[in-house]
Structures are given as structure tokens and as C-alpha cells.
Scaffold this motif. Structure first.
Motif, short mmCIF file in Angstrom:
data_model
loop_
_atom_site.label_atom_id
_atom_site.label_comp_id
_atom_site.label_asym_id
_atom_site.label_seq_id
_atom_site.Cartn_x
_atom_site.Cartn_y
_atom_site.Cartn_z
N PHE A 29 8.41 34.34 -13.80
CA PHE A 29 7.97 34.98 -12.57
C PHE A 29 6.76 34.23 -12.02
CE2 PHE A 29 8.00 38.44 -9.63
CZ PHE A 29 6.68 38.61 -9.25
N SER A 30 5.80 33.96 -12.89
CA SER A 30 4.64 33.16 -12.53
C SER A 30 3.99 32.67 -13.83
CB SER A 30 3.63 33.93 -11.69
OG SER A 30 3.08 35.01 -12.42
N ILE A 31 3.08 31.70 -13.71
CA ILE A 31 2.38 31.18 -14.87
C ILE A 31 0.88 31.30 -14.64
CG2 ILE A 31 1.98 29.21 -16.37
CD1 ILE A 31 4.72 28.18 -15.73
N ASN A 32 0.19 31.84 -15.63
CA ASN A 32 -1.26 31.95 -15.55
C ASN A 32 -1.84 30.65 -16.10
OD1 ASN A 32 -3.79 32.99 -15.12
ND2 ASN A 32 -3.71 34.43 -16.83
N ALA A 33 -2.62 30.73 -17.14
CA ALA A 33 -3.23 29.51 -17.69
C ALA A 33 -2.20 28.68 -18.44
CB ALA A 33 -4.37 29.88 -18.62
N MET A 34 -2.40 27.38 -18.41
CA MET A 34 -1.62 26.44 -19.22
C MET A 34 -2.62 25.59 -19.99
SD MET A 34 1.36 25.24 -16.56
CE MET A 34 2.58 24.87 -17.84
N GLY A 35 -2.17 25.08 -21.12
CA GLY A 35 -3.13 24.31 -21.91
C GLY A 35 -2.47 23.45 -22.98
N LEU A 47 -8.02 24.19 -29.67
CA LEU A 47 -7.89 23.99 -28.23
C LEU A 47 -8.33 22.59 -27.85
CD1 LEU A 47 -8.92 26.40 -25.42
CD2 LEU A 47 -9.87 24.11 -25.44
N VAL A 48 -7.57 21.97 -26.98
CA VAL A 48 -7.96 20.67 -26.41
C VAL A 48 -8.43 20.86 -24.98
CG1 VAL A 48 -7.19 18.36 -25.78
CG2 VAL A 48 -6.33 19.43 -27.89
N ALA A 49 -7.58 21.49 -24.16
CA ALA A 49 -7.93 21.70 -22.76
C ALA A 49 -7.04 22.78 -22.17
CB ALA A 49 -7.78 20.41 -21.95
N THR A 50 -7.59 23.52 -21.21
CA THR A 50 -6.81 24.51 -20.48
C THR A 50 -7.07 24.37 -18.99
OG1 THR A 50 -8.54 26.20 -20.64
CG2 THR A 50 -6.87 26.18 -22.38
N ILE A 51 -6.14 24.91 -18.20
CA ILE A 51 -6.29 24.87 -16.75
C ILE A 51 -5.70 26.13 -16.16
CG2 ILE A 51 -4.15 23.53 -16.47
CD1 ILE A 51 -5.56 22.11 -14.09
N THR A 52 -6.42 26.72 -15.21
CA THR A 52 -5.96 27.94 -14.56
C THR A 52 -5.10 27.59 -13.35
OG1 THR A 52 -7.82 28.07 -13.03
CG2 THR A 52 -8.12 29.03 -15.23
#
Length: 123
Positions: A29-35, A47-52
Motif C-alpha cells: 500500500f505504501s512504504i515508510n522507512a527503508m534501510g 544498522l548501516v543507514a535508513t531513509i524516510t
């Protein structure tokens, strides 16, 4: 069902670069954060990196200024450009997405992981 498929891992010499890509597909439906996360042998996943969705990024201190995360929300993809790689970056790299899916109980956010891609940096 949602699937995340990573690509781009491999073997590189220290100081080299690699670009990882991850594509999400399925009943999204939709995607929030990816990382991106990584797990070295004998160590916990980190964790390496995330993006909103709005492009706000967060990096582990060890990769700041060296790695760059980016996403294409229209294509449901997230990339990780890794420069100046070091042997200690050797790990299996996993893509993660917080995905809003439609369930019998309504719309819910679930976390999904890719299968991982090996990155090996030789000295």
C-alpha cells in the motif's frame, strides 16, 4: 505478500566501491522507512543507514561520509552507495522496509527483510 530482493554485493579491494540495490514488490500500500543493515560473522546485525519517505537519512557513525543511501519511492527501491570500503565492512548486507499492507484487520505496518547480499572487502 511483500518481497525484498537485494543485488550488487561482491568482492572488492579495500578502498573500492560497491553499490547495493533493493527492490520491494508485492501487495504494497505504501512504504515508510527503508534501510540497510549488516551482519558480520560472529556479530549481531547492525544498522548501516535508513531513509524516510521524505528523504531524511540516518547513518551509523562508522559509515558517515563514506556511504550514501537513496531511494526511489515511485519504484519502491533503495540503494546504498559504499565508497572507500574497508575490510571491516565485510558482512552480509540486508535490506529492510517498513511496509503498509492491507490485512483483514485493515491497513498495518509490517517490517520485511531481504535475503541478504554478501559484501567482502579484501585488504
Amino acid at each position: 505478500q511483500v518481497q525484498l530482493v537485494e543485488s550488487g554485493g561482491g568482492l572488492v579491494q579495500a578502498g573500492g566501491s560497491l553499490r547495493l540495490s533493493c527492490a520491494a514488490s508485492g501487495s504494497i500500500f505504501s512504504i515508510n522507512a527503508m534501510g540497510w543493515y549488516r551482519q558480520a560473522p560472529g556479530k549481531q546485525r547492525e544498522l548501516v543507514a535508513t531513509i524516510t519517505p521524505g528523504g531524511t537519512t540516518n547513518y551509523a557513525d562508522s559509515v558517515k561520509g563514506l556511504f550514501t543511501i537513496s531511494r526511489d519511492s515511485a519504484k519502491n527501491t533503495v540503494d546504498l552507495q559504499m565508497n572507500s570500503l574497508k575490510p571491516e565492512d565485510t558482512a552480509v548486507y540486508y535490506c529492510k522496509a517498513n511496509v503498509r499492507v492491507r490485512t483483514l484487520a485493515g491497513l498495518r505496518f509490517n517490517d520485511y527483510w531481504g535475503q541478504g547480499t554478501q559484501v567482502t572487502v579484501s585488504s
